[in-house]
Each structure stands twice: as structure tokens, then as C-alpha cells.
Design a protein around this motif. Structure first.
Motif, PDB file in Angstrom:
ATOM      1  N   THR A 188       0.846  -1.196   0.000  1.00  0.00           N
ATOM      2  CA  THR A 188       0.000   0.000   0.000  1.00  0.00           C
ATOM      3  C   THR A 188       0.880   1.245   0.000  1.00  0.00           C
ATOM      4  O   THR A 188       1.886   1.293   0.715  1.00  0.00           O
ATOM      5  CB  THR A 188      -0.915   0.024   1.237  1.00  0.00           C
ATOM      6  OG1 THR A 188      -1.747  -1.137   1.245  1.00  0.00           O
ATOM      7  CG2 THR A 188      -1.793   1.270   1.248  1.00  0.00           C
ATOM      8  N   LEU A 189       0.509   2.226  -0.780  1.00  0.00           N
ATOM      9  CA  LEU A 189       1.198   3.514  -0.760  1.00  0.00           C
ATOM     10  C   LEU A 189       0.594   4.344   0.363  1.00  0.00           C
ATOM     11  O   LEU A 189      -0.571   4.746   0.297  1.00  0.00           O
ATOM     12  CB  LEU A 189       1.051   4.238  -2.099  1.00  0.00           C
ATOM     13  CG  LEU A 189       1.612   5.670  -2.168  1.00  0.00           C
ATOM     14  CD1 LEU A 189       3.116   5.663  -1.924  1.00  0.00           C
ATOM     15  CD2 LEU A 189       1.287   6.309  -3.506  1.00  0.00           C
ATOM     16  N   SER A 243       5.777   9.869   1.532  1.00  0.00           N
ATOM     17  CA  SER A 243       5.043   8.606   1.499  1.00  0.00           C
ATOM     18  C   SER A 243       5.977   7.442   1.796  1.00  0.00           C
ATOM     19  O   SER A 243       7.207   7.559   1.724  1.00  0.00           O
ATOM     20  CB  SER A 243       4.385   8.397   0.134  1.00  0.00           C
ATOM     21  OG  SER A 243       5.372   8.251  -0.874  1.00  0.00           O
ATOM     22  N   THR A 281       6.144   3.054   1.100  1.00  0.00           N
ATOM     23  CA  THR A 281       5.626   1.816   0.526  1.00  0.00           C
ATOM     24  C   THR A 281       6.546   0.675   0.958  1.00  0.00           C
ATOM     25  O   THR A 281       7.770   0.803   0.853  1.00  0.00           O
ATOM     26  CB  THR A 281       5.559   1.867  -1.003  1.00  0.00           C
ATOM     27  OG1 THR A 281       4.814   3.019  -1.415  1.00  0.00           O
ATOM     28  CG2 THR A 281       4.885   0.619  -1.554  1.00  0.00           C
TER      29      THR A 281
END
Length: 270
Positions: A160-161, A183, A185
Motif C-alpha cells: 500500500t502507498l 510517502s 511503501t
């Protein structure tokens, strides 16, 4: 920010509570009726529900009702403040005692919706539970709800990002500075990080409630102040062992340091 808790004694009291300043919490306790719940009462304890439809009341666009039942306490949210109080089930009737509310300044329509929901919950609505579907009915209003784990399941930590939208220092949460974006990941034991300024990557061990980050390699670009500030905050959290928790599309990361707790709040990219 610590949000003030106030007893929701009357609708007008909540309507006037439109400040968001720090304050200590009041020491007030209330309870719902102490009558024993009947054997035919639905078992709501430990469950959380999201509204799927409301008849007799129009919700503010883009909002849902969230109810959680835990150890004789109910918590509720309708898009603005978080509310709570004691509850007991008397057969098919939900009896909720006087409620408390955080004190957040929101649009008037959202604050009015808070008032309506508190009044509805304390009006002794009837409840019916059919598997994952909860129905509350009273005062000419019917609320249909679905178990949160069915309506909005937890996203997987890997693949999931996760986009950073909150920076945590102890109990305070601040927004991401400027227009910077960060972000994380995680795929096959590797963490790929956009710090807000540079790109970084390294190994990560995923356990049930912890992430253990190894040393990271990172590009060395010079960035404007907002992006640099975000990068420092992100890298300060992604260091060694970090506690994590996922609820629906929300990921929280927390790390204990000698100077206190540092953390990140993240949302799954849709």
C-alpha cells in the motif's frame, strides 16, 4: 493538541463550543442506567459501525456516522467532534447517558449534525443487529450501519502507498508543511520512502505491531525549507523499531525516543 472534553448537557452548549485551543479536560463522570441488559439484547461490545444510509435526516455531504461500543462505553463521530458516554442495552433499547464531546471548531452544519446525533443517541432508540448490519430507529429517524471491518476493511501494511498527512510529537499533531509530500511503501521486506525532499530506501522487518527499519540509502538533493522540515520529521520516525497500527485506510507510526514520542499519521493512497 489536547481537545477539551465537555459534558454534552444540552444542544446549545455544544453549538457554542467552536474554539480549538488547548485546554485541560474536565473531571466529570456520568453513567447510563445500571439496569442489567436482557438476554435478547444484541451483542455490540467490541464492534464499530459506519452508516450506510439514514432516513428522516439528511447528513452533510461527504460525512458518515461512526459508532463504537467498548466495555459499556459508546463513542460517536459524525464528521466534526468525537463524542462519548456510557451505554446499556435494555432489551432492544439503547440507553445512553449524558455524552461528552471534544471541542473543535467546525462548519456550523457539521456542529448542528453533532447536536442532532447526540440527541438521537440519548433518545433511547431501538436497535437491531443482523450479522454485520446494525439498525437504530427512533424519533422518526432510521440509521442503517455496517460493521466497520466489512464496510471499510483494514488496508495491508505491505503493498500500500501510505501518504503522510500528520506529524506527531507526543500528544500534538501538526499538518505537513507547505505543499510538501511524503510517502512510504513496503514491498517484500523493502521500504521505499519519499521523504518530502529526497528518495530513500532500505530493509524493513514487518511484525504484527512493529516495523524494524534498517539503515537507509538516500539521494542528497538540496530542497526548500518546507520539504527539508518534512524530511527531517519522516526520517526521525523511520529509525529502528517503530510501533504501527492500521484502522481502515489509516496508518499510525509511533517511536519512543529519549525526548518523547515521535510519529507519523498516514492515509492509504486511493
Amino acid at each position: 493538541m489536547t481537545k477539551l472534553l465537555l459534558p454534552l448537557l444540552a444542544a446549545s452548549a455544544l453549538a457554542l463550543s467552536a474554539c480549538g485551543s488547548d485546554s485541560s479536560s474536565t473531571d466529570t463522570s456520568t453513567s447510563a442506567s445500571t439496569a442489567d441488559s436482557s438476554d435478547d439484547s444484541p451483542d455490540l461490545d467490541g464492534r464499530e459501525f459506519l452508516s450506510t444510509g439514514v432516513k428522516g435526516q439528511t447528513l452533510v455531504e461527504g460525512t458518515k456516522i461512526r459508532l463504537e461500543f467498548m466495555d459499556g462505553a459508546i463513542s460517536a463521530n459524525a464528521g466534526c467532534n468525537s463524542m462519548g458516554g456510557d451505554y446499556v442495552l435494555e432489551g432492544q433499547t439503547l440507553a445512553v447517558g449524558p455524552m461528552f464531546s471534544t471541542e473543535m471548531g467546525c462548519e456550523q452544519a457539521l456542529m448542528d449534525q453533532d447536536i442532532w446525533l447526540a440527541e438521537f443517541l440519548t433518545s433511547s432508540p431501538t436497535v437491531a443487529l443482523d450479522g454485520d448490519v446494525l439498525t437504530l430507529d427512533g424519533d422518526g429517524t432510521t440509521i442503517e450501519m455496517l460493521d466497520r471491518e466489512s464496510a471499510d476493511p483494514d488496508r495491508p501494511i505491505e503493498g500500500t502507498l501510505w501518504v503522510v498527512d500528520g506529524l506527531v510529537t507526543d500528544d500534538a499533531v501538526s499538518s505537513v508543511p507547505g505543499d510538501a509530500t511524503a510517502s512510504i511503501t513496503i514491498i517484500d521486506g523493502e521500504a521505499m520512502v519519499e521523504t518530502g525532499c529526497n528518495n530513500a530506501g532500505g530493509s524493513v522487518e514487518v511484525a504484527e505491531t512493529t516495523l524494524t527499519f534498517g539503515p537507509m540509502m538516500m539521494t542528497l538533493m538540496a530542497c526548500p525549507p518546507a520539504e527539508t522540515e518534512l524530511e527531517r520529521a519522516v526520517l526521525a520516525v523511520l529509525d529502528s523499531v517503530v510501533d504501527y497500527e492500521i484502522e481502515a485506510d489509516r496508518l499510525t507510526l509511533r517511536r519512543d525516543t529519549p525526548d518523547g514520542v515521535l510519529g507519523l499519521d498516514l492515509t492509504a493512497d486511493q
